[in-house]
Design a protein around this motif. Structure first.
Motif, PDB file in Angstrom:
ATOM      1  N   ARG A   1     -33.976 -51.607  69.147  1.00  0.00           N
ATOM      2  CA  ARG A   1     -35.300 -51.592  68.331  1.00  0.00           C
ATOM      3  C   ARG A   1     -35.399 -50.131  67.445  1.00  0.00           C
ATOM      4  O   ARG A   1     -35.800 -50.393  66.408  1.00  0.00           O
ATOM      5  N   ASN A   2     -34.803 -49.222  67.792  1.00  0.00           N
ATOM      6  CA  ASN A   2     -34.806 -48.115  67.083  1.00  0.00           C
ATOM      7  C   ASN A   2     -34.096 -48.462  65.769  1.00  0.00           C
ATOM      8  O   ASN A   2     -34.421 -47.757  64.751  1.00  0.00           O
TER       9      ASN A   2
ATOM     10  N   ASP B   1     -35.424 -48.161  61.896  1.00  0.00           N
ATOM     11  CA  ASP B   1     -34.742 -47.428  60.777  1.00  0.00           C
ATOM     12  C   ASP B   1     -34.480 -48.284  59.734  1.00  0.00           C
ATOM     13  O   ASP B   1     -34.539 -48.035  58.449  1.00  0.00           O
TER      14      ASP B   1
END
Length: 167
Positions: free
Chosen positions: A116-117, A121
């Motif tokens: 997810r991160n 990004d």
């Protein structure tokens, strides 16, 4: 040669497609166009090791050839080799001048692998890369539209851009 091989591949005649692609490679061994076309055909014919080898050689010989990078990444994605694709994308971002193409594919990789991160990004990077980054993301993988977090990032970015333009 390439057109004939592609024609055979489109008819699911994998044996003839690969045979013609191999002949094209023998006839034009250093042609970037022939190499990328043959690698794509090998990938479509499930000759994945040959496709990878040819893509690696192609990128080594022609590091500035964007189509080779994108075709290789797309091949890796088609085989669900997401970690390899992410690694190649990171190299492509440093070797080429078309960041949005890679950021879109990076977002897809991260989405498919639950990173997810990394997804967030990559989405932000797409939005900053060009004016139609959101559209490119949604065109490439329409399922992004169903991801509330991705859509919140896009909406927030577009609202910030509007506010900046109004000032």
């Amino acid at each position: 040669w390439v057109a004939l091989a592609t024609c055979y591949a489109s008819m699911n005649d994998n044996d003839n497609a690969c045979d013609v692609a191999e002949r094209a490679l023998r006839k034009f061994p250093q042609s970037a166009h022939v190499m990328v076309s043959a690698a794509v055909i090998f990938g479509e014919c499930n000759r994945h090791d040959e496709a990878r080898t040819l893509f690696e050689e192609l990128i080594s010989l022609y590091p500035e050839y964007l189509l080779a990078w994108v075709a290789y990444v797309d091949f890796l994605l088609s085989t669900e080799a997401y970690d390899d694709a992410i690694e190649l994308i990171s190299h492509g971002l440093t070797e080429t001048d078309c960041a949005v193409v890679f950021h879109v594919r990076l977002a897809y990789c991260c989405y498919r692998t639950g990173r997810r991160n990394g997804l967030f990004d990559a989405v932000r990077a797409c939005l900053h890369d060009c004016d139609d980054g959101a559209q490119q993301l949604l065109d490439y993988y329409p399922a992004f539209a169903a991801d509330i977090d991705v859509m919140n990032i896009i909406t927030s970015f577009e609202n910030e851009k509007k506010q900046t333009n109004e000032k």
